[in-house]
Design an enzyme around this catalytic site. Structure first.
Site, PDB file in Angstrom:
ATOM      1  N   GLN A 134       1.112  45.978   7.624  1.00  0.00           N
ATOM      2  CA  GLN A 134       2.077  44.937   7.970  1.00  0.00           C
ATOM      3  C   GLN A 134       1.655  43.605   7.354  1.00  0.00           C
ATOM      4  OE1 GLN A 134       4.752  45.633  10.246  1.00  0.00           O
ATOM      5  NE2 GLN A 134       5.525  43.656   9.632  1.00  0.00           N
ATOM      6  N   PHE A 135       2.014  43.377   6.088  1.00  0.00           N
ATOM      7  CA  PHE A 135       1.601  42.139   5.416  1.00  0.00           C
ATOM      8  C   PHE A 135       2.214  40.901   6.045  1.00  0.00           C
ATOM      9  CE2 PHE A 135       5.567  42.779   3.190  1.00  0.00           C
ATOM     10  CZ  PHE A 135       5.995  41.495   2.861  1.00  0.00           C
ATOM     11  N   THR A 136       3.334  41.045   6.749  1.00  0.00           N
ATOM     12  CA  THR A 136       4.009  39.879   7.319  1.00  0.00           C
ATOM     13  C   THR A 136       3.225  39.235   8.460  1.00  0.00           C
ATOM     14  OG1 THR A 136       5.342  41.240   8.813  1.00  0.00           O
ATOM     15  CG2 THR A 136       6.288  40.743   6.646  1.00  0.00           C
TER      16      THR A 136
END
Length: 155
Positions: free
Chosen positions: A83-85
């Site tokens: 989950q890069f966000t």
């Protein structure tokens, strides 16, 4: 490294309509890495510490309804999703900046390393999504219980 941990009654990830990972009762882990993680010589130790913490957290109710049981005692499962966000910068403007998030070529091996360390510590495979894919994550949050764990800001 940042993890959003959600205690779930069930969770699953699908990519293009195909299920890639699922758990019943357990934890859904949304896992993100920042650019600085790629150069952090202590990251392996931090990953091991976070894995141990996740497995030891007492977030499941005992017979009296008190959160007093860990994942193993609750016979739970683990689902990890990249989950890069989690490293979005939202202070300025209305469009998040992803400049703090690790690039895929850095984050992908770090995610795989974390999953391998978590699996080894747990003694079981960890279900996952597909790194970099457009995933549909479905979950039933149990409680709700949601924690944020950060390797740079341990409690």
């Amino acid at each position: 490294m940042r993890i959003v941990l959600q205690r779930v009654a069930r969770a699953r990830v699908t990519v293009d309509g195909r299920e890639t990972g699922a758990v019943g009762r357990g934890y859904l882990l949304l896992v993100g890495f920042e650019t600085a993680d790629g150069d952090n010589p202590d990251l392996g130790r931090e990953m091991d510490a976070l894995a141990a913490k996740i497995l030891k957290l007492r977030l499941f109710p005992d017979g009296e309804g008190v959160m007093n049981r860990n994942l193993a005692e609750a016979a739970g499962g683990l689902l990890a999703v990249s989950q890069f966000t989690l490293f979005a910068a939202t202070r300025k403007g209305n469009r998040p900046s992803w400049s703090r998030a690790a690039r895929p070529e850095v984050a992908a091996p770090l995610f795989q390393d974390f999953v391998a360390r978590l699996s080894a510590a747990w003694g079981q495979p960890v279900a996952t999504g597909v790194f970099g894919a457009d995933m549909a994550v479905e979950l039933v949050n149990d409680g709700p219980v949601t924690l944020i764990l950060d390797s740079r800001a341990p409690e």
